[in-house]
Design an enzyme around this catalytic site. Structure first.
Site, PDB file in Angstrom:
ATOM      1  N   CYS A 321       0.669  -1.080  -0.037  1.00 19.11           N
ATOM      2  CA  CYS A 321      -0.046   0.095  -0.023  1.00 19.11           C
ATOM      3  C   CYS A 321       0.871   1.249   0.084  1.00 19.11           C
ATOM      4  CB  CYS A 321      -1.066  -0.040   1.295  1.00 19.11           C
ATOM      5  SG  CYS A 321      -2.236   1.332   1.404  1.00 19.11           S
ATOM      6  N   ARG A 417     -13.287   0.968  -3.816  1.00 19.36           N
ATOM      7  CA  ARG A 417     -12.966   1.154  -2.663  1.00 19.36           C
ATOM      8  C   ARG A 417     -11.949   2.347  -2.220  1.00 19.36           C
ATOM      9  NH1 ARG A 417      -8.192  -0.842  -0.100  1.00 19.36           N
ATOM     10  NH2 ARG A 417      -9.393  -1.725   1.884  1.00 19.36           N
TER      11      ARG A 417
END
EC number: 1.1.1.205
Length: 502
Positions: A321, A417
């Site tokens: 991430c 998302r």
């Protein structure tokens, strides 16, 4: 020793304005008056979903599909099936996971009838190549080719479609009921003198188990209490987004048997998620809903007021991430877990520590700091049960692992998302990489949980509830670690070494 004290309370340490990761903090040992075997790791994913172990498979398309969800449930944890696919596919994965009563992810290779077998390498570690219309396990096998028989064929005989020389699977001796246990599968293989059996449910293939698979699994630690729902099948979670179309998706997932729903968003404190939480609670009051992701008490409070049954904590802490780098928002995971858990505990809402887990010590820290479970991506990626095929890179056997914020994943739909608009530019908040082959979660998760129990024993906590109480009454003490302390706490000063965890 009046006038002296070791370390800091968690409240004091985490009020100093620093954003701590798991490696930044260390617990000081306490008093032991019980054995490791006496430690209980039973917990809750959400208000009404109990687990035997605090492990959750992350809803990522390179981590959690049917085999992972079934294996995690068999271990006493749970898997959350990703939604980076169409509605029917996600519902099918959930149904398949709940049908895998023997949670073996076979090494078997599947091909379409029109494919060819180019070399013995196409068999991989398996003794068979299986043939189905889709080139996958489901819906029904057409035939198979054994490695030994293929190797004995002449070269010109191999230059045709598999369908032309495969052996049929029509013989009923190959088929057994889907809910048969491992001991009975082994007995059938021995009795029928077959190299494999096909587990079937209502005319469709559920799984294929070979003799090699049985021998491999027999060497794994014995499974404990699995996570089973009211339907006597594995409990499986499902991820959805917060768009209007996700209401239709949720309807199909509930019909497929989803036991809990996770609202999958990188920043959960939004009007879209608040409205979806209320919709789920009003439409499916019997279904627990997990909200997130959040990293602050302010974010968490809004979701708790909306009615969430669990909170997912973490923003930018995953190995793949890049949210903190790209968007300049997030929080060190240790600080985030402690802060959110402190508030959530007052409302009886369990917390899932999502991301940043690289070893058993990180799991101990996450749980003791207030989490009820840990959600893992890279820790499970590369396992036998993770989706995708193995490949070799620089001599190492690896599987692809990608962030749901990577451009590659976002083009399949995961941009939802990140509250993305499909008509606008996509900005990556993750990367695509590869992780080494870890073997089966059925083997390494039990060892990992035993290491976690040893950590709890050193802290004098015989359960998660006990650990949380010791932390909040300031009995457990912590310190921040300098860079040198972190180096000292790891392997150092050696010319070379071999590291084996179990």
């Amino acid at each position: 020793m009046s006038g002296f004290e070791d370390g800091f309370s968690a409240e004091k340490l985490f009020s100093q304005g620093y954003s701590y990761t798991y490696d930044d903090v260390i617990f000081l040992p306490h008093f032991i008056d019980f054995s490791t075997d006496a430690v209980s790791l039973s917990t809750r994913l959400s208000k009404r979903v109990p687990l035997s172990i605090p492990c959750v498979a992350s809803p990522m398309d390179t981590v959690s599909e049917s085999h992972m969800a079934a294996a995690m449930a068999a271990l006493g944890g749970i898997g959350i099936v990703h939604y980076n696919c169409d509605i029917d596919t996600q519902a099918s994965v959930i149904r398949h996971a709940k049908s895998l009563q023997v949670p073996i992810a076979s090494d078997a290779v599947f091909k379409c009838p029109e494919h060819q077998i180019g070399s013995v390498d196409d068999f991989g570690p398996s003794s068979f190549v299986f043939v189905s219309q889709t080139g996958t396990l489901t819906p029904k096998l057409l035939g198979y080719v054994s490695k030994s028989e293929w190797s004995s064929m002449k070269d010109d005989q191999k230059e045709v479609k598999i369908y032309d020389y495969m052996k049929s699977c029509e013989n009923k001796d190959y088929y057994v009921p889907w809910d048969i246990d491992l001991d009975k599968i082994e007995a059938v293989l021995e009795d029928k003198q077959k190299g494999f059996v096909v587990l079937e449910k209502e005319g469709e293939t559920v799984n294929v188990v070979t003799k090699d698979d049985v021998e491999r699994v027999k060497g794994y630690p014995k499974l404990g209490s699995g996570t089973v729902g009211a339907d006597k099948k594995w409990m499986v979670g499902a991820a959805i987004g917060t768009r209007e179309s996700d209401k239709e998706r949720l309807e199909h997932l509930v019909k497929a048997g989803a036991n809990v729903v996770v609202l999958d968003s990188s920043q959960g404190n939004s009007i879209y998620q608040l409205e979806m939480i209320k919709y789920v609670k009003n439409t499916y009051p019997e279904l627990d809903v997990v909200g997130g992701n959040v990293v602050t008490m302010y974010q968490a409070e809004n979701l708790i007021k909306a009615g969430v049954d669990g909170l997912r904590v973490g923003m930018g802490s995953g190995s793949i991430c890049t949210t903190q780098e790209v968007c300049a928002v997030g929080r060190g995971q240790a600080t985030a877990v402690y802060k959110v858990s402190t508030l959530a505990a007052q409302h009886g809402v369990p917390v899932i520590a999502d991301g940043g887990i690289s070893n058993s010590g990180h799991i101990v820290k996450a749980l003791v700091l207030g989490a009820s479970t840990v959600m893992m991506g890279s820790f499970l990626a590369g396992s036998t049960e993770a989706p995708g095929a193995y490949e070799y890179r620089n001599g190492r056997r690896v599987k692809k692992y990608r962030g749901m914020g990577s451009l590659e994943a976002m083009t399949k739909g995961s941009d939802q998302r990140y509250l993305g608009d499909t008509a606008k530019l996509k900005i990556a908040q993750g990367v695509v990489g590869a992780v080494a082959d870890k073997g089966s979660v059925l083997k390494f998760i039990p060892y990992t949980m035993h290491a976690v129990k040893q950590g709890f024993q050193d802290l004098g906590a015989s359960s998660l509830q006990s650990a949380h109480e010791l932390l909040r009454d300031n009995t457990l003490r912590l310190e921040a670690r300098t860079g040198a302390a972190q180096i000292e706490g790891g392997i150092h000063g050696l010319v070379s070494y071999e590291k084996k965890s179990f």
